[in-house]
Scaffold this active site. Structure first.
Site, short mmCIF file in Angstrom:
data_model
loop_
_atom_site.label_atom_id
_atom_site.label_comp_id
_atom_site.label_asym_id
_atom_site.label_seq_id
_atom_site.Cartn_x
_atom_site.Cartn_y
_atom_site.Cartn_z
N ARG A 49 -24.71 -67.08 0.30
CA ARG A 49 -24.74 -65.36 1.03
C ARG A 49 -23.94 -65.26 2.05
O ARG A 49 -24.18 -64.50 2.78
CB ARG A 49 -26.19 -65.00 1.33
CG ARG A 49 -26.95 -64.77 0.09
CD ARG A 49 -26.38 -63.56 -0.52
NE ARG A 49 -27.57 -63.11 -1.94
CZ ARG A 49 -28.54 -62.25 -1.81
NH1 ARG A 49 -28.65 -61.41 -0.73
NH2 ARG A 49 -29.36 -62.09 -2.58
N ARG A 53 -24.29 -59.05 3.88
CA ARG A 53 -25.13 -58.38 4.76
C ARG A 53 -24.82 -58.72 5.99
O ARG A 53 -25.21 -57.86 7.03
CB ARG A 53 -26.52 -58.18 4.57
CG ARG A 53 -26.77 -58.60 3.04
CD ARG A 53 -28.39 -58.63 2.80
NE ARG A 53 -28.46 -60.11 2.66
CZ ARG A 53 -29.67 -60.63 2.09
NH1 ARG A 53 -30.60 -59.91 1.87
NH2 ARG A 53 -29.83 -62.04 2.00
N ARG A 62 -18.84 -51.85 2.15
CA ARG A 62 -19.54 -51.35 1.19
C ARG A 62 -20.25 -50.06 1.37
O ARG A 62 -20.81 -49.49 0.55
CB ARG A 62 -20.72 -52.48 1.22
CG ARG A 62 -20.67 -53.66 0.23
CD ARG A 62 -20.90 -53.06 -0.90
NE ARG A 62 -21.80 -52.23 -1.22
CZ ARG A 62 -23.24 -52.83 -1.27
NH1 ARG A 62 -23.40 -53.85 -1.48
NH2 ARG A 62 -23.93 -51.80 -1.86
N ASP A 98 -23.38 -60.73 -8.49
CA ASP A 98 -24.87 -60.92 -8.33
C ASP A 98 -25.42 -61.57 -9.71
O ASP A 98 -24.63 -61.54 -10.80
CB ASP A 98 -25.48 -59.62 -8.38
CG ASP A 98 -27.29 -59.95 -7.74
OD1 ASP A 98 -27.47 -59.82 -6.64
OD2 ASP A 98 -27.89 -59.82 -8.66
N TYR A 173 -36.74 -61.54 -13.41
CA TYR A 173 -36.59 -60.06 -13.20
C TYR A 173 -36.62 -59.35 -14.35
O TYR A 173 -37.49 -58.13 -14.29
CB TYR A 173 -35.22 -60.19 -12.60
CG TYR A 173 -35.00 -60.54 -11.44
CD1 TYR A 173 -35.70 -59.90 -10.17
CD2 TYR A 173 -34.41 -61.69 -10.78
CE1 TYR A 173 -35.45 -60.07 -8.94
CE2 TYR A 173 -34.18 -62.29 -9.67
CZ TYR A 173 -34.63 -61.39 -8.68
OH TYR A 173 -34.62 -61.63 -7.34
O1 CP3 Z 1 -25.57 -60.23 0.92
C1 CP3 Z 1 -26.26 -59.11 0.42
O2 CP3 Z 1 -27.52 -59.34 0.06
C2 CP3 Z 1 -25.53 -57.89 -0.06
C3 CP3 Z 1 -25.14 -57.94 -1.67
C4 CP3 Z 1 -26.18 -58.16 -2.38
C5 CP3 Z 1 -26.33 -59.15 -3.21
N1 CP3 Z 1 -27.38 -59.24 -4.11
C6 CP3 Z 1 -25.33 -60.30 -3.24
C7 CP3 Z 1 -25.62 -61.69 -3.95
C8 CP3 Z 1 -27.31 -57.60 -2.91
C9 CP3 Z 1 -27.92 -56.04 -2.09
C10 CP3 Z 1 -28.00 -58.06 -3.98
C11 CP3 Z 1 -29.23 -57.47 -4.51
C12 CP3 Z 1 -29.96 -58.69 -4.78
N2 CP3 Z 1 -30.17 -59.26 -6.14
C13 CP3 Z 1 -31.20 -59.14 -4.22
C14 CP3 Z 1 -31.33 -58.85 -2.64
C15 CP3 Z 1 -32.40 -57.76 -2.33
C16 CP3 Z 1 -32.30 -57.31 -0.81
O3 CP3 Z 1 -32.12 -56.30 -0.65
O4 CP3 Z 1 -32.57 -58.30 -0.03
C17 CP3 Z 1 -31.65 -60.13 -4.85
C18 CP3 Z 1 -32.76 -61.18 -4.38
C19 CP3 Z 1 -31.19 -60.39 -5.95
C20 CP3 Z 1 -31.11 -61.25 -6.90
C21 CP3 Z 1 -30.50 -62.33 -6.62
N3 CP3 Z 1 -29.10 -62.50 -6.55
C22 CP3 Z 1 -30.85 -63.88 -6.44
C23 CP3 Z 1 -32.14 -64.42 -6.71
C24 CP3 Z 1 -29.71 -64.68 -6.38
C25 CP3 Z 1 -29.59 -65.97 -6.02
C26 CP3 Z 1 -29.47 -66.24 -4.69
C27 CP3 Z 1 -30.83 -66.22 -4.01
O5 CP3 Z 1 -30.66 -65.48 -3.01
O6 CP3 Z 1 -31.68 -66.67 -4.39
C28 CP3 Z 1 -28.59 -63.51 -6.20
C29 CP3 Z 1 -27.37 -63.86 -6.05
C30 CP3 Z 1 -26.41 -63.28 -5.26
N4 CP3 Z 1 -26.38 -62.04 -4.65
C31 CP3 Z 1 -25.15 -63.68 -4.65
C32 CP3 Z 1 -24.58 -62.68 -3.81
C33 CP3 Z 1 -23.30 -62.76 -3.06
C34 CP3 Z 1 -24.23 -64.94 -5.15
C35 CP3 Z 1 -24.74 -66.23 -4.32
C36 CP3 Z 1 -24.38 -66.54 -2.96
O7 CP3 Z 1 -23.54 -65.63 -2.33
O8 CP3 Z 1 -24.82 -67.35 -2.21
#
Ligand code: CP3
Length: 363
Positions: A49, A53, A62, A98, A173
């Site tokens: 990540r 954010r 964004r 994502d 999910y």
């Molecule tokens: O950085 C940010 O959070 C903004 C963009 C964003 C991502 N996912 C980027 C992402 C947002 C708003 C999401 C939605 C989302 N999807 C969430 C977050 C909810 C929140 O508002 O906090 C979640 C938990 C998901 C599902 C998800 N996405 C999982 C479980 C994972 C694996 C990584 C982890 O955190 O366990 C992702 C991967 C993900 N989401 C990546 C990105 C850029 C790729 C991995 C990375 O950058 O390391």
């Protein structure tokens, strides 16, 4: 006789990188060397990540664009992926996307709700739900391939990491309908309808393979399989209900010729089993010290991790001590890629992340 089809079947899937970046230049970067367990001049570091954010420039870009729309816009994906690279100079970039994107691409009615996460309109809990999950084709995520190709050219000698969600985490999910602390409905389906469960995980494994192949063919240098919620399972259940499916994903992309990283949270008790799934690098959260993690994982695999993401809020001397401790313990493994034990927290000061990169490179 020369046949283009036969030729392309015989060569590795990964297209030749841009001529301006000699293969060896990328191949011998500290990140890719560490993934292969080769000695490195410095410990490579990137952050899960790192794009997102915590960065003001990300929030600005964004503003007004929904998360999923931003993932489908190659120009935006490119810019967001590059933002942390400019700031921190990490040893690898990770594609901004994502894990649920391929589900959206096959028509699952899913929204990413701010502050909540992925929310699914019709959760998958029976055969009807399963039937709605069609295979993923490369064309479904053409925008991802386009972003990867642009990024590979822009990044030059900085490796780009692609990724996918592992079958269990995607299933959670889909079955829960959104994020869950207990994964109760997921486990109820797993225990109560094992045949349906395995069919579901097979389909999700195929989707993960499809999503990873698109990224490998477009030129990523490594892939990470995120099984973020696998730590909800005990080892016996993990082996029985999850491991064969994750193993199949990792096996299916082996011929892509790029290192495969496999990561989950709270997986201290599963590290040995996860290593058997076959990745080249096993990601470790912050709960198990890396030397002990490496012992559980076994030889000939690199480790990735594992600074507590909240360590960024500690006084500088405490943070520095923790970073050095992670590096010293990681040095005992057959390859170490420094990372946080989970993603960057939104409240993180980006300046502290830049400082961690320096500390890791100096360690
Ligand atoms: O950085 C940010 O959070 C903004 C963009 C964003 C991502 N996912 C980027 C992402 C947002 C708003 C999401 C939605 C989302 N999807 C969430 C977050 C909810 C929140 O508002 O906090 C979640 C938990 C998901 C599902 C998800 N996405 C999982 C479980 C994972 C694996 C990584 C982890 O955190 O366990 C992702 C991967 C993900 N989401 C990546 C990105 C850029 C790729 C991995 C990375 O950058 O390391």
């Amino acid at each position: 006789m020369y046949s283009a089809a036969a030729y392309s079947a015989a060569v590795p899937r990964r297209p030749a990188p841009d001529v301006s970046t000699p293969v060896s230049e990328l191949h011998d970067t500290p990140f890719l060397r560490a993934c292969r367990g080769e000695p490195t001049e410095r410990t490579p570091v990137w952050f899960m990540r790192q794009a997102g954010r915590a960065l003001p420039e990300y929030r600005k870009l964004r503003a007004g664009t929904a998360m999923l729309d931003s993932c489908r816009d190659p120009a935006m994906v490119t810019e967001i992926t590059l933002q942390p690279v400019r700031r921190f100079h990490p040893d690898a970039a990770i594609l901004f996307s994502d894990i649920v994107l391929p589900l959206v691409a096959i028509g699952v009615d899913l929204d990413i709700v701010a502050g909540v996460g992925p929310v699914i309109a019709d959760p998958v809990r029976d055969h009807g739900g399963l039937a709605r999950l069609r295979p993923l084709f490369g064309d479904d995520v053409a925008y991802v391939a386009e972003a990867v190709r642009t990024l590979v050219a822009e990044l030059g000698s900085i490796p780009l990491i692609g990724f996918a969600g592992a079958p269990f985490t995607l299933a959670s999910y889909l079955v829960e309908g959104g994020p869950s602390r207990t994964h109760a409905r997921t486990k109820a389906l797993m225990y109560g309808q094992p045949v349906l469960w395995h069919e579901l995980l097979e389909r999700l494994a195929d989707i993960a393979v499809g999503f990873l192949r698109v990224q490998i063919e477009a030129g990523v240098s490594a892939v990470q399989l995120f099984d973020s919620w696998a730590g909800a399972l005990d080892e016996a259940d993990y082996r029985r209900y999850v491991l064969p499916h994750s193993q199949r994903v990792l096996d299916a992309v082996r011929d892509g010729g790029v290192p495969r990283i496999h990561f989950g949270v709270n997986t201290g008790e599963l590290l040995g089993a996860m290593a058997e799934a076959g990745a080249d690098v096993v990601g470790v959260d912050w709960r198990v010290p890396l030397d002990e993690a490496a012992r559980r994982i076994g030889p000939a695999r690199a480790v990735q991790g594992n600074l507590d993401p909240t360590a960024v809020f500690a006084p500088e001397h405490v943070l520095a001590e923790k970073v050095r401790d992670v590096c010293a313990r990681g040095a005992k493994a057959d390859g170490h890629v420094f990372n946080l034990g989970h993603g960057v927290l939104p409240e993180t000061d980006p300046g502290v992340l830049a400082h961690i990169v320096d500390l890791v490179h100096e360690a």
